[in-house]
Design a protein around this motif. Sequence first.
Motif, PDB file in Angstrom:
ATOM      1  N   UNK A  28      13.197  -8.316  -9.070  1.00 46.94           N
ATOM      2  CA  UNK A  28      13.558  -6.971  -8.603  1.00 46.94           C
ATOM      3  C   UNK A  28      14.850  -6.414  -9.160  1.00 46.94           C
ATOM      4  N   UNK A  29      15.715  -7.231  -9.742  1.00 46.43           N
ATOM      5  CA  UNK A  29      16.913  -6.631 -10.323  1.00 46.43           C
ATOM      6  C   UNK A  29      17.634  -7.594 -11.245  1.00 46.43           C
ATOM      7  N   UNK A  30      18.478  -7.000 -12.090  1.00 47.16           N
ATOM      8  CA  UNK A  30      19.301  -7.739 -13.032  1.00 47.16           C
ATOM      9  C   UNK A  30      20.749  -7.345 -12.787  1.00 47.16           C
ATOM     10  N   UNK A  31      21.650  -8.303 -12.813  1.00 49.04           N
ATOM     11  CA  UNK A  31      23.070  -7.992 -12.707  1.00 49.04           C
ATOM     12  C   UNK A  31      23.530  -7.446 -14.040  1.00 49.04           C
ATOM     13  N   UNK A  32      23.932  -6.174 -14.059  1.00 49.20           N
ATOM     14  CA  UNK A  32      24.363  -5.512 -15.288  1.00 49.20           C
ATOM     15  C   UNK A  32      25.883  -5.555 -15.365  1.00 49.20           C
ATOM     16  N   UNK A  33      26.419  -6.071 -16.476  1.00 46.84           N
ATOM     17  CA  UNK A  33      27.856  -6.248 -16.596  1.00 46.84           C
ATOM     18  C   UNK A  33      28.602  -4.938 -16.834  1.00 46.84           C
ATOM     19  N   UNK A  34      28.001  -4.036 -17.630  1.00 46.12           N
ATOM     20  CA  UNK A  34      28.714  -2.816 -18.015  1.00 46.12           C
ATOM     21  C   UNK A  34      27.916  -1.580 -17.611  1.00 46.12           C
ATOM     22  N   UNK A  35      27.040  -1.114 -18.482  1.00 55.20           N
ATOM     23  CA  UNK A  35      26.220   0.052 -18.183  1.00 55.20           C
ATOM     24  C   UNK A  35      24.760  -0.357 -18.180  1.00 55.20           C
ATOM     25  N   UNK A  36      23.902   0.527 -17.666  1.00 44.87           N
ATOM     26  CA  UNK A  36      22.474   0.231 -17.657  1.00 44.87           C
ATOM     27  C   UNK A  36      21.952   0.053 -19.072  1.00 44.87           C
ATOM     28  N   UNK A  37      22.504   0.800 -20.012  1.00 43.86           N
ATOM     29  CA  UNK A  37      22.059   0.687 -21.399  1.00 43.86           C
ATOM     30  C   UNK A  37      22.422  -0.677 -21.989  1.00 43.86           C
ATOM     31  N   UNK A  38      23.513  -1.262 -21.489  1.00 46.77           N
ATOM     32  CA  UNK A  38      23.984  -2.535 -22.041  1.00 46.77           C
ATOM     33  C   UNK A  38      23.091  -3.702 -21.667  1.00 46.77           C
ATOM     34  N   UNK A  39      22.169  -3.494 -20.714  1.00 46.74           N
ATOM     35  CA  UNK A  39      21.295  -4.599 -20.315  1.00 46.74           C
ATOM     36  C   UNK A  39      20.421  -5.055 -21.475  1.00 46.74           C
ATOM     37  N   UNK A  40      20.190  -4.188 -22.466  1.00 49.41           N
ATOM     38  CA  UNK A  40      19.380  -4.558 -23.626  1.00 49.41           C
ATOM     39  C   UNK A  40      20.222  -5.275 -24.668  1.00 49.41           C
ATOM     40  N   UNK A  41      21.364  -4.678 -25.035  1.00 50.00           N
ATOM     41  CA  UNK A  41      22.181  -5.234 -26.115  1.00 50.00           C
ATOM     42  C   UNK A  41      23.147  -6.312 -25.644  1.00 50.00           C
ATOM     43  N   UNK A  42      23.503  -6.294 -24.356  1.00 48.15           N
ATOM     44  CA  UNK A  42      24.474  -7.258 -23.846  1.00 48.15           C
ATOM     45  C   UNK A  42      24.086  -7.713 -22.440  1.00 48.15           C
ATOM     46  N   UNK A  43      22.933  -8.389 -22.312  1.00 51.16           N
ATOM     47  CA  UNK A  43      22.455  -8.774 -20.979  1.00 51.16           C
ATOM     48  C   UNK A  43      23.336  -9.830 -20.341  1.00 51.16           C
ATOM     49  N   UNK A  44      23.401  -9.811 -19.001  1.00 52.55           N
ATOM     50  CA  UNK A  44      24.224 -10.783 -18.280  1.00 52.55           C
ATOM     51  C   UNK A  44      23.534 -12.130 -18.195  1.00 52.55           C
ATOM     52  N   UNK A  45      22.194 -12.137 -18.273  1.00 55.07           N
ATOM     53  CA  UNK A  45      21.458 -13.390 -18.115  1.00 55.07           C
ATOM     54  C   UNK A  45      21.265 -13.773 -16.665  1.00 55.07           C
TER      55      UNK A  45
END
Length: 254
Positions: free
Chosen positions: A216-233
Amino acid sequence: MLKHFFGLLLTLMLISPSAQANLSQTLKKIKPSVVGIGVHTPTGRPKNELRGTGFVVGNGQYVVTNAHVLPGELDKSLKQSMVVFSGSGKKPNTLKARVIARSEYYDLAVLKFDAPALPAMKLAGGEYQSEGSYVAFTGFPIGAVLGLYPVTHRGIIASITPSVVPVADAGQLSIKMLKRMRDPYLVYQLDATAYPGNSGSALYDIGSGEVIGIINKVFVQQTKEAVISNPSGITYAIPVKHLRDLLTEHKVAY
């Protein structure tokens, strides 16, 4: 930008040979049950909007996804309807559906379509899965761009933790989050990375294919767009016990 996303698929090679064989067989069994969730607009361009992932349960005509995947409201003037996309590729089957149950608190929703039944996934029992268990989820990350091509990620249950997601500062706290902090429920924290479009994917046991949770969700470190290029894992999943309760409440056999 997508190199991190596709690079993650290579991690499947790191599983032990026996686990990899189990996952390969399990995928053959569960993939027909994985569907897309979206909105159909007859006059739209495009007509179909993929909003997330779902999976078939019960008699084969019920689909589970996240409540947040559903649109806030359908535009009746445009004759919009909720739909389930089955199959794969650029031209999947489009099945009109209706919402029959939802829980904002647990971020769950159940839809029903009246077309011929699809293969259903089996739900695991209500007990929590052990930390360290090998799990996988299959869905349509970035499906709005790539199309309906199911992608599988695997990992372990890293922790069973309260449902509150950490934020950088108090200014990011919403009223909804504050209420949840007073009475949080436990969720699975995974070491596998989900992406936009994975919401609503079934989290399942690699060997049996039984559903043990819902992404249901991913912890995003910076912006929503960054989840693709810089995912938190860091990805979270709702334990299946809450889905079982919702289905029972609405008299849906599973």
